[in-house]
Design an enzyme around this catalytic site. Structure first.
Site, PDB file in Angstrom:
ATOM      1  N   VAL A  75      53.499  26.760  42.260  1.00  0.00           N
ATOM      2  CA  VAL A  75      52.650  25.931  43.129  1.00  0.00           C
ATOM      3  C   VAL A  75      51.156  26.256  43.010  1.00  0.00           C
ATOM      4  O   VAL A  75      50.333  25.592  43.626  1.00  0.00           O
ATOM      5  CB  VAL A  75      53.085  25.994  44.619  1.00  0.00           C
ATOM      6  CG1 VAL A  75      54.480  25.430  44.804  1.00  0.00           C
ATOM      7  CG2 VAL A  75      52.972  27.411  45.181  1.00  0.00           C
ATOM      8  N   TYR A 167      48.923  37.320  54.654  1.00  0.00           N
ATOM      9  CA  TYR A 167      50.081  36.434  54.838  1.00  0.00           C
ATOM     10  C   TYR A 167      49.903  35.625  56.126  1.00  0.00           C
ATOM     11  O   TYR A 167      50.043  34.399  56.133  1.00  0.00           O
ATOM     12  CB  TYR A 167      51.362  37.274  54.886  1.00  0.00           C
ATOM     13  CG  TYR A 167      52.624  36.469  55.115  1.00  0.00           C
ATOM     14  CD1 TYR A 167      53.235  35.767  54.080  1.00  0.00           C
ATOM     15  CD2 TYR A 167      53.208  36.405  56.383  1.00  0.00           C
ATOM     16  CE1 TYR A 167      54.378  35.017  54.290  1.00  0.00           C
ATOM     17  CE2 TYR A 167      54.362  35.669  56.604  1.00  0.00           C
ATOM     18  CZ  TYR A 167      54.947  34.973  55.553  1.00  0.00           C
ATOM     19  OH  TYR A 167      56.087  34.240  55.773  1.00  0.00           O
ATOM     20  N   ALA A 169      47.184  34.948  57.743  1.00  0.00           N
ATOM     21  CA  ALA A 169      46.067  33.995  57.622  1.00  0.00           C
ATOM     22  C   ALA A 169      46.494  32.765  56.817  1.00  0.00           C
ATOM     23  O   ALA A 169      46.168  31.631  57.176  1.00  0.00           O
ATOM     24  CB  ALA A 169      44.869  34.673  56.962  1.00  0.00           C
TER      25      ALA A 169
END
Ligand SMILES: NC(=O)c1ccc[n+]([C@@H]2O[C@H](COP(=O)([O-])OP(=O)(O)OC[C@H]3O[C@@H](n4cnc5c(N)ncnc54)[C@H](O)[C@@H]3O)[C@@H](O)[C@H]2O)c1
Length: 258
Positions: A75, A167, A169
């Protein structure tokens, strides 16, 4: 199952024939979501940075009588995102559903031990990846004036389940993005919601030194979630049963926080 009941279930979700992409669906919650969507009649693109895992899940869906394709897709890579969406639209005639589920984890880093490189890496996978995938999928949904997007966020974004700052955030960013997009996209009948995922028994949650027994004891439900617990909520949010729900955060967590 009695035919009348089966029909009611299919009518409630109205997922039959819909084209869905679930990122990071080679394992864990994404895998369970892809299988559940396909069981309810959706045609599913299983994609993951682990191409072999995606292939296995697509084969499993085929073995259950469902329809699935697979593609290796990181991604963080725009070309691979475009390739995945293009293959889905070509095979299934568009894209109706996007579940932004792929994520990396920081492995229990505290702020003072985190590096700039680790911050950039995690934000790029978890938040920028979801942004890019959503941005690339939107023209297909706008064209149909129909779409359902679910951002798989975390209790870490909501002040629960404290973990890595980068993580947390990234996952808080996904909720902000879902809320903002829900307003912009309502006119196109595109719903955007987030999952405030509670602690779930997947490989991501099994950190070295973490006592699973202690975690379970502190939960009102006295067990951690299963991937299927999360998948059921995601499937609801991307189904037609959730037509009037947008910009919301649903938290399957066994009562861990309210
Ligand atoms: N398990 C939990 O307790 C928990 C809690 C809160 C939130 N979540 C969220 O649930 C989602 C699913 O996680 P899980 O628990 O099933 O973990 P998991 O590790 O089983 O699944 C994550 C999947 O994402 C894939 N992935 C990682 N980086 C990728 C990339 N760059 N491109 C494409 N795919 C990539 C992995 O290969 C894996 O298949 C994640 O968004 C995670 O943040 C999980």
């Amino acid at each position: 199952m009695e035919e009348r009941v089966q029909k009611a279930m299919f009518d409630y979700f109205r997922l039959e024939g819909q084209a869905a992409i679930v990122t990071g669906s080679g394992n864990g919650i994404g895998r369970a979501t892809a299988i559940m969507l396909a069981d309810l009649g959706a045609r599913v693109m299983v994609c993951d940075i682990e191409g072999d895992s995606a292939k296995k899940v697509a084969e499993e869906i085929g073995g259950r009588g469902g329809t699935a394709l697979y593609n290796r897709c990181d991604v963080t890579n725009l070309e691979e995102i475009r390739d995945t969406i293009g293959k889905t639209a070509e095979a299934f005639g568009g894209v109706d559903i996007l579940v932004n589920n792929a994520a990396g984890f920081g492995g229990g880093k505290t702020f003072d031990r985190m590096t700039y490189e680790e911050w950039d890496r995690l934000i790029r996978i978890n938040l920028t990846g979801a942004y890019m995938f959503t941005n690339e999928v939107l023209p297909y949904m706008v064209k149909k004036q129909h779409g359902k997007i679910c951002m798989v966020s975390s209790g870490a974004a909501l002040g629960y389940d404290f973990s890595d700052p980068h993580y947390a955030a990234s996952k808080a960013g996904m909720i902000g993005l879902a809320k903002e997009l829900s307003q912009e996209l309502a006119k196109h009948r595109i719903n955007v919601n987030a999952l405030g995922t509670g602690l779930t028994d997947t490989r991501m949650a099994h950190l070295p030194g973490r006592s699973w027994e202690d975690e379970t004891k502190g939960l009102p439900w006295h067990r951690v979630g299963t991937p299927e617990d999360q998948a059921a909520a995601i499937v609801f949010l991307v189904s037609e049963a959730a037509e009037y729900i947008t910009g919301q955060v649903l938290c399957p967590n066994g009562g861990a926080w309210m």
